[in-house]
Design an enzyme around this catalytic site. Structure first.
Site, PDB file in Angstrom:
ATOM      1  N   SER A  50       8.485  22.423  29.713  1.00 59.66           N
ATOM      2  CA  SER A  50       7.587  23.173  29.886  1.00 59.66           C
ATOM      3  C   SER A  50       7.006  23.763  28.125  1.00 59.66           C
ATOM      4  O   SER A  50       7.663  23.246  27.290  1.00 59.66           O
ATOM      5  CB  SER A  50       8.127  24.594  30.431  1.00 59.66           C
ATOM      6  OG  SER A  50       9.012  25.162  29.445  1.00 59.66           O
ATOM      7  N   ASP A  83       5.583  19.288  31.945  1.00 62.88           N
ATOM      8  CA  ASP A  83       5.144  20.492  33.023  1.00 62.88           C
ATOM      9  C   ASP A  83       4.264  21.491  32.529  1.00 62.88           C
ATOM     10  O   ASP A  83       4.261  21.890  31.281  1.00 62.88           O
ATOM     11  CB  ASP A  83       6.669  21.228  33.118  1.00 62.88           C
ATOM     12  CG  ASP A  83       6.490  22.230  34.295  1.00 62.88           C
ATOM     13  OD1 ASP A  83       5.972  21.754  35.095  1.00 62.88           O
ATOM     14  OD2 ASP A  83       7.231  23.016  34.321  1.00 62.88           O
ATOM     15  N   HIS A 213       5.842  23.906  42.954  1.00 64.65           N
ATOM     16  CA  HIS A 213       6.434  24.588  41.919  1.00 64.65           C
ATOM     17  C   HIS A 213       6.847  25.812  42.519  1.00 64.65           C
ATOM     18  O   HIS A 213       6.961  26.281  43.557  1.00 64.65           O
ATOM     19  CB  HIS A 213       5.217  24.739  40.911  1.00 64.65           C
ATOM     20  CG  HIS A 213       4.661  23.690  40.164  1.00 64.65           C
ATOM     21  ND1 HIS A 213       4.834  23.943  38.797  1.00 64.65           N
ATOM     22  CD2 HIS A 213       4.122  22.595  40.251  1.00 64.65           C
ATOM     23  CE1 HIS A 213       4.262  22.667  38.315  1.00 64.65           C
ATOM     24  NE2 HIS A 213       3.722  21.787  39.313  1.00 64.65           N
ATOM     25  N   SER A 216      12.579  27.881  43.119  1.00 67.04           N
ATOM     26  CA  SER A 216      14.022  28.270  43.046  1.00 67.04           C
ATOM     27  C   SER A 216      13.978  29.245  43.985  1.00 67.04           C
ATOM     28  O   SER A 216      13.208  30.259  44.625  1.00 67.04           O
ATOM     29  CB  SER A 216      14.069  29.030  41.865  1.00 67.04           C
ATOM     30  OG  SER A 216      14.269  27.928  40.722  1.00 67.04           O
ATOM     31  N   ASN A 256      10.145  21.778  41.737  1.00 67.58           N
ATOM     32  CA  ASN A 256      10.237  22.015  40.528  1.00 67.58           C
ATOM     33  C   ASN A 256      11.358  23.363  40.606  1.00 67.58           C
ATOM     34  O   ASN A 256      10.948  24.340  40.986  1.00 67.58           O
ATOM     35  CB  ASN A 256       9.094  22.560  39.816  1.00 67.58           C
ATOM     36  CG  ASN A 256       8.184  21.477  39.278  1.00 67.58           C
ATOM     37  OD1 ASN A 256       8.422  20.338  39.704  1.00 67.58           O
ATOM     38  ND2 ASN A 256       7.306  21.788  38.567  1.00 67.58           N
ATOM     39  N   ASP A 258      13.449  25.837  38.051  1.00 71.56           N
ATOM     40  CA  ASP A 258      13.883  26.020  36.653  1.00 71.56           C
ATOM     41  C   ASP A 258      14.556  27.499  36.617  1.00 71.56           C
ATOM     42  O   ASP A 258      15.943  27.541  36.240  1.00 71.56           O
ATOM     43  CB  ASP A 258      12.824  26.409  35.868  1.00 71.56           C
ATOM     44  CG  ASP A 258      12.995  26.708  34.383  1.00 71.56           C
ATOM     45  OD1 ASP A 258      14.127  26.945  34.001  1.00 71.56           O
ATOM     46  OD2 ASP A 258      12.001  27.000  33.694  1.00 71.56           O
TER      47      ASP A 258
HETATM   48  P1  13P Z   1      10.842  28.497  39.393  1.00 72.86           P
HETATM   49  O1  13P Z   1      10.802  29.496  38.758  1.00 72.86           O
HETATM   50  O2  13P Z   1      10.823  28.803  40.987  1.00 72.86           O
HETATM   51  O3  13P Z   1      12.238  27.571  39.129  1.00 72.86           O
HETATM   52  O4  13P Z   1       9.818  27.164  39.353  1.00 72.86           O
HETATM   53  C1  13P Z   1       9.844  26.407  38.092  1.00 72.86           C
HETATM   54  C2  13P Z   1       8.413  25.557  38.151  1.00 72.86           C
HETATM   55  O5  13P Z   1       7.746  25.641  38.841  1.00 72.86           O
HETATM   56  C3  13P Z   1       8.253  24.859  36.823  1.00 72.86           C
HETATM   57  O6  13P Z   1       7.225  24.412  36.720  1.00 72.86           O
HETATM   58  O1  G3H Z   2       6.591  26.816  35.032  1.00 76.37           O
HETATM   59  C1  G3H Z   2       7.421  27.542  34.774  1.00 76.37           C
HETATM   60  C2  G3H Z   2       8.709  27.111  34.084  1.00 76.37           C
HETATM   61  O2  G3H Z   2       9.673  27.845  34.707  1.00 76.37           O
HETATM   62  C3  G3H Z   2       8.727  27.036  32.591  1.00 76.37           C
HETATM   63  O3  G3H Z   2       8.861  28.617  32.113  1.00 76.37           O
HETATM   64  O4  G3H Z   2       7.388  28.472  30.099  1.00 76.37           O
HETATM   65  O5  G3H Z   2       9.227  30.112  30.104  1.00 76.37           O
HETATM   66  O6  G3H Z   2       9.921  27.657  29.881  1.00 76.37           O
HETATM   67  P1  G3H Z   2       9.067  28.502  30.430  1.00 76.37           P
HETATM   68 ZN    ZN Z   3       5.545  25.458  37.655  1.00 78.39          ZN
END
Ligand code: 13P
Ligand code: G3H
Ligand code: ZN
Length: 314
Positions: A50, A83, A213, A216, A256, A258
């Site tokens: 990201s 991403d 996306h 989680s 996705n 994260d």
């Molecule tokens: P989450 O925050 O639900 O893990 O989604 C991550 C994501 O979409 C990264 O692009």
């Molecule tokens: O798209 C969202 C991801 O969880 C990335 O988040 O920019 O804090 O790394 P971040």
């Molecule tokens: Zn995302």
């Protein structure tokens, strides 16, 4: 050749009703945890970075770490993915740096501008053998947006627009807004995904891979651990795993994740600090945190149905 695009992965995922996990990497321990999990579970993998990850760790470190993971796992098909790329220059840079997949996220712009920006990235990326993901619609829980039917239409992906968008851009996959949301505080009540929209897109564009996306789950067990060991995460809530599995059996080919990795890592580090207050060796808490990432990823691979599917994606 283990460094691959997502093309074959998505073909197989679509055909056999599973989704490939796209996990966000921010450092070496997270990457190792993910890689150890997919190697043991023999799953295809998308490693993604990201903007936040790039600002934290720098492109060159993240790329080098991912390249080691690829080199050491010749039996695992791995795609390296940008991403939420927000402009042509960023996408171009990642194509030039050897990533196999880039996302141009122009979803905040009007439809025609989203088409224009996506098309520009597709033309460049395809010339270099790189695949492109775009986004249409705005992520967010359905409840948060619902005022009337018109309001839902404005935020969720319109299946009819998908056909025009894909036709005009030549994009390889599309992130759709079907009620998911980024982060740990996605919803106030248990959410309902717009599964019907996924089915409708699938009917209108059979064989075309979709991306989810904000997927989680924010597992209660991990939020409870964080809170038990001094954290404060009241009302954290994510997408039920049953909904992720249901979507993965449909046209959703990439999911996705994260936040769930962050929660697993944080819960474990908090636990070590609480139970061993005299510990000051980073390896003694980052090691267990890496194991926690690995266990979380293994679990997710089964939720997505991609465990054991590495060979067919090569
Ligand atoms: P989450 O925050 O639900 O893990 O989604 C991550 C994501 O979409 C990264 O692009
Ligand atoms: O798209 C969202 C991801 O969880 C990335 O988040 O920019 O804090 O790394 P971040
Ligand atoms: Zn995302």
């Amino acid at each position: 050749m283990p460094l691959v695009t997502t093309k074959k992965m998505f073909e197989m995922a679509y055909k056999h009703g599973y989704a490939v996990g796209a996990f966000n990497v921010n450092n070496m321990e997270i990457t190792q945890g993910i890689i150890e999990a997919v190697a043991e579970e023999k799953a295809p993998l998308i490693l993604q970075v990201s903007k936040g990850a790039r600002e934290y760790a720098s492109n060159s470190y993240l790329t080098a770490i991912m390249n080691v993971a690829v080199k050491e796992n010749p039996d695992i098909p791995i795609a390296t993915h940008l991403d939420h790329g927000d402009n042509f220059e960023t996408c171009k840079q990642f194509v030039d740096d050897g990533f196999t997949s880039v996302m141009i996220d122009a979803s905040k712009f009007p439809f025609e501008e989203n088409i224009r920006m996506t098309k520009e990235v597709v033309e460049y990326a395809h010339k270099h053998g790189v695949v492109v993901e775009a986004e249409l619609g705005q992520l967010g829980g359905i409840e948060e947006h619902v005022v009337g039917v018109d309001d839902v239409e404005k935020h969720l992906t319109d299946p009819k627009q998908v056909v025009e968008f894909v036709g005009k851009t030549g994009v390889d996959s599309l992130a759709v807004a079907v009620g998911t949301s980024h982060g740990a505080y996605k919803f106030k009540t248990v959410p309902k995904l717009a599964i019907d929209r996924i089915k409708e897109i699938q009917r209108l564009l059979p064989g075309f891979p979709l991306v989810m996306h904000g997927s989680s789950t924010v597992l209660k067990e991990f939020v409870d651990l964080i809170n038990k060991y001094g954290g404060k995460m009241p009302n954290a809530m994510g997408v039920p795993e049953s909904a992720i599995t249901e979507a993965s059996k449909l046209a959703i080919c990439k999911v996705n994740i994260d936040t769930d990795l962050r929660l697993a890592m944080t819960a474990k580090i908090r636990q070590v600090f609480a139970e061993k207050p005299s510990e000051f060796d980073p390896r003694k808490y980052l090691g267990p945190a890496r194991e926690a990432i690995k266990a979380m990823v293994k679990h997710k691979l089964h939720v997505l149905g991609c465990a054991g599917k590495a060979a067919e994606c090569l």
